[in-house]
Design a protein around this motif. Structure first.
Motif, PDB file in Angstrom:
ATOM      1  N   ASP A 148       0.837  -1.195   0.000  1.00  8.71           N
ATOM      2  CA  ASP A 148       0.000   0.000   0.000  1.00  8.71           C
ATOM      3  C   ASP A 148       0.879   1.255   0.000  1.00  8.71           C
ATOM      4  N   ILE A 149       0.345   2.342  -0.512  1.00 10.44           N
ATOM      5  CA  ILE A 149       1.009   3.637  -0.380  1.00 10.44           C
ATOM      6  C   ILE A 149       0.558   4.265   0.940  1.00 10.44           C
ATOM      7  N   PRO A 150       1.467   4.460   1.913  1.00 16.46           N
ATOM      8  CA  PRO A 150       1.062   5.078   3.179  1.00 16.46           C
ATOM      9  C   PRO A 150       0.900   6.580   3.010  1.00 16.46           C
ATOM     10  N   ILE A 151      -0.165   7.119   3.580  1.00 17.32           N
ATOM     11  CA  ILE A 151      -0.407   8.554   3.589  1.00 17.32           C
ATOM     12  C   ILE A 151      -0.760   8.972   5.014  1.00 17.32           C
ATOM     13  N   VAL A 152      -0.711  10.257   5.271  1.00 19.83           N
ATOM     14  CA  VAL A 152      -0.967  10.780   6.612  1.00 19.83           C
ATOM     15  C   VAL A 152      -1.781  12.053   6.488  1.00 19.83           C
ATOM     16  N   GLY A 153      -2.742  12.257   7.386  1.00 16.04           N
ATOM     17  CA  GLY A 153      -3.494  13.502   7.388  1.00 16.04           C
ATOM     18  C   GLY A 153      -4.409  13.600   8.591  1.00 16.04           C
ATOM     19  N   ASP A 154      -4.945  14.783   8.797  1.00 14.39           N
ATOM     20  CA  ASP A 154      -5.969  15.011   9.816  1.00 14.39           C
ATOM     21  C   ASP A 154      -7.316  14.904   9.113  1.00 14.39           C
ATOM     22  N   TRP A 155      -7.885  13.723   9.150  1.00 18.84           N
ATOM     23  CA  TRP A 155      -9.094  13.428   8.365  1.00 18.84           C
ATOM     24  C   TRP A 155     -10.362  13.964   9.004  1.00 18.84           C
ATOM     25  N   ASN A 156     -10.335  14.292  10.315  1.00 20.91           N
ATOM     26  CA  ASN A 156     -11.563  14.704  11.012  1.00 20.91           C
ATOM     27  C   ASN A 156     -11.442  16.062  11.702  1.00 20.91           C
ATOM     28  N   GLY A 157     -10.336  16.776  11.511  1.00 18.77           N
ATOM     29  CA  GLY A 157     -10.188  18.115  12.058  1.00 18.77           C
ATOM     30  C   GLY A 157      -9.911  18.189  13.536  1.00 18.77           C
ATOM     31  N   ASP A 158      -9.404  17.101  14.138  1.00 23.21           N
ATOM     32  CA  ASP A 158      -9.130  17.121  15.579  1.00 23.21           C
ATOM     33  C   ASP A 158      -7.707  17.562  15.915  1.00 23.21           C
ATOM     34  N   GLY A 159      -6.915  17.914  14.904  1.00 23.14           N
ATOM     35  CA  GLY A 159      -5.561  18.386  15.150  1.00 23.14           C
ATOM     36  C   GLY A 159      -4.512  17.309  15.231  1.00 23.14           C
ATOM     37  N   ILE A 160      -4.901  16.054  15.040  1.00 23.05           N
ATOM     38  CA  ILE A 160      -3.966  14.931  15.112  1.00 23.05           C
ATOM     39  C   ILE A 160      -3.924  14.228  13.767  1.00 23.05           C
ATOM     40  N   ASP A 161      -2.718  13.994  13.281  1.00 24.28           N
ATOM     41  CA  ASP A 161      -2.551  13.257  12.030  1.00 24.28           C
ATOM     42  C   ASP A 161      -2.615  11.760  12.296  1.00 24.28           C
ATOM     43  N   THR A 162      -3.295  11.056  11.419  1.00 23.13           N
ATOM     44  CA  THR A 162      -3.506   9.614  11.559  1.00 23.13           C
ATOM     45  C   THR A 162      -3.294   8.939  10.203  1.00 23.13           C
ATOM     46  N   PRO A 163      -3.270   7.601  10.183  1.00 23.26           N
ATOM     47  CA  PRO A 163      -2.847   6.922   8.958  1.00 23.26           C
ATOM     48  C   PRO A 163      -3.926   6.794   7.903  1.00 23.26           C
ATOM     49  N   GLY A 164      -3.440   6.611   6.710  1.00 24.92           N
ATOM     50  CA  GLY A 164      -4.256   6.216   5.580  1.00 24.92           C
ATOM     51  C   GLY A 164      -3.393   5.414   4.639  1.00 24.92           C
ATOM     52  N   VAL A 165      -4.022   4.669   3.770  1.00 21.09           N
ATOM     53  CA  VAL A 165      -3.296   3.975   2.704  1.00 21.09           C
ATOM     54  C   VAL A 165      -4.094   4.119   1.419  1.00 21.09           C
ATOM     55  N   VAL A 166      -3.357   4.083   0.311  1.00 27.86           N
ATOM     56  CA  VAL A 166      -3.991   4.050  -1.006  1.00 27.86           C
ATOM     57  C   VAL A 166      -3.583   2.753  -1.675  1.00 27.86           C
ATOM     58  N   ARG A 167      -4.592   2.026  -2.156  1.00 31.90           N
ATOM     59  CA  ARG A 167      -4.380   0.729  -2.817  1.00 31.90           C
ATOM     60  C   ARG A 167      -5.024   0.838  -4.205  1.00 31.90           C
ATOM     61  N   GLY A 168      -4.175   0.990  -5.219  1.00 32.27           N
ATOM     62  CA  GLY A 168      -4.714   1.279  -6.540  1.00 32.27           C
ATOM     63  C   GLY A 168      -5.204   2.707  -6.571  1.00 32.27           C
ATOM     64  N   ASN A 169      -6.527   2.896  -6.698  1.00 28.45           N
ATOM     65  CA  ASN A 169      -7.081   4.243  -6.545  1.00 28.45           C
ATOM     66  C   ASN A 169      -8.123   4.276  -5.427  1.00 28.45           C
ATOM     67  N   ILE A 170      -8.044   3.327  -4.507  1.00 28.63           N
ATOM     68  CA  ILE A 170      -8.947   3.272  -3.351  1.00 28.63           C
ATOM     69  C   ILE A 170      -8.208   3.800  -2.124  1.00 28.63           C
ATOM     70  N   TRP A 171      -8.836   4.753  -1.439  1.00 21.79           N
ATOM     71  CA  TRP A 171      -8.250   5.405  -0.272  1.00 21.79           C
ATOM     72  C   TRP A 171      -8.928   4.862   0.986  1.00 21.79           C
ATOM     73  N   TYR A 172      -8.110   4.465   1.967  1.00 22.14           N
ATOM     74  CA  TYR A 172      -8.601   3.920   3.235  1.00 22.14           C
ATOM     75  C   TYR A 172      -8.032   4.779   4.363  1.00 22.14           C
ATOM     76  N   LEU A 173      -8.881   5.565   5.014  1.00 19.88           N
ATOM     77  CA  LEU A 173      -8.438   6.528   6.023  1.00 19.88           C
ATOM     78  C   LEU A 173      -8.931   6.130   7.407  1.00 19.88           C
TER      79      LEU A 173
END
Length: 264
Positions: free
Chosen positions: A110-135
């Motif tokens: 998977d391609i690992p990505i990082v971001g604040d997906w819910n606006g709480d100020g903390i970065d958490t993991p995500g992965v991209v598999r093909g063109n599907i994003w899992y946050l």
């Protein structure tokens, strides 16, 4: 919101390098790039978007790890992390030491990505598999809180807070065309423009502390940063590191401005 930024900096480069690493046909410069992914122990961070020496340097991780960056505890500072297979090792200070958080997420490849997906100020993991994003909204193992498709398989995946609402959302770069979306959902780009050239390393950050992430590219060891999500010339240009370094971006000193970093 400035913070959610990742490793977004390195996401674009990692996306390409992970894809290359899974290929059986590696030649020339592609092979050299993968060698760099396998040698990310030494980190060099600079607090200014200008040419100069690092303000901090330390070792973290093992050969073969993928370097990532995020604010793992909401303290306003971006710090180091690495992904090894599908295991994430996150550290709350930019210094040599052991991980403060360790968990498994995604699958190897998977391609690992990082971001604040819910606006709480903390970065958490995500992965991209093909063109599907899992946050995921917590730094722990478990299932995705958000799943959607965006972009093409061959796109370079990026992450940023494009509209300053405090939530990181997806983007892709196709050649030198940037396609940014303002929600974590399937759909068309909200913003599209051209910046850089296809061979540039694509990076993202809040270069002027206005709360919105905008594009940058690295060409060799020359960094070209733009303060708007639009076609145009760089607002900042400088040299830092070597052409073969992994390029990173983060707010290392908590001043609200994302600046350059390297992993070697």
């Amino acid at each position: 919101m400035k913070r959610a930024f990742l490793a977004r900096s390195t996401v674009a480069a990692i996306a390409l390098l992970v894809a290359l690493a899974s290929s059986s046909a590696l030649v020339g410069s592609a092979q050299a790039a993968i060698t760099q992914v396998g040698a990310t122990k030494q980190w060099y961070l600079r607090d200014f978007n200008s040419s100069g020496v690092p303000n901090a340097s330390f070792t973290y991780g093992l050969p073969g790890d993928i370097p990532i960056v995020g604010d793992w505890n909401g303290d306003g500072f971006d710090t180091a992390g690495v992904v090894r297979g599908n295991t994430w090792f996150l550290r709350n200070s930019n210094s040599t030491g052991v991980a403060n958080l360790t968990f498994s997420y995604g699958i190897p490849g998977d391609i690992p990505i990082v971001g604040d997906w819910n606006g709480d100020g903390i970065d958490t993991p995500g992965v991209v598999r093909g063109n599907i994003w899992y946050l995921r909204n917590s730094n722990s193992g478990g299932i995705a809180n958000l799943t959607f498709s965006y972009g093409l398989l061959s796109d370079i995946k990026i992450v940023g807070d494009w509209n300053g609402d405090g939530i990181d959302t997806p983007g892709v770069v196709r050649g030198y065309n940037w396609f940014l979306r303002n929600s974590n959902s399937t759909g068309v780009a909200n913003v599209a423009y051209s910046y850089g050239v296809p061979s540039d390393t694509k990076i993202v950050g809040d270069w002027d502390a206005n709360g919105s992430d905008t594009p940058g590219v690295v060409r060799g060891n020359a960094w070209y940063l733009r303060n708007a999500n639009s076609t145009g010339v760089a607002n900042l240009a400088f040299y830092f590191g070597n052409a073969t370094d992994i390029k990173l971006v983060g707010d290392w000193n908590g001043d609200g401005i994302d600046t350059s970093g390297l992993a070697r």
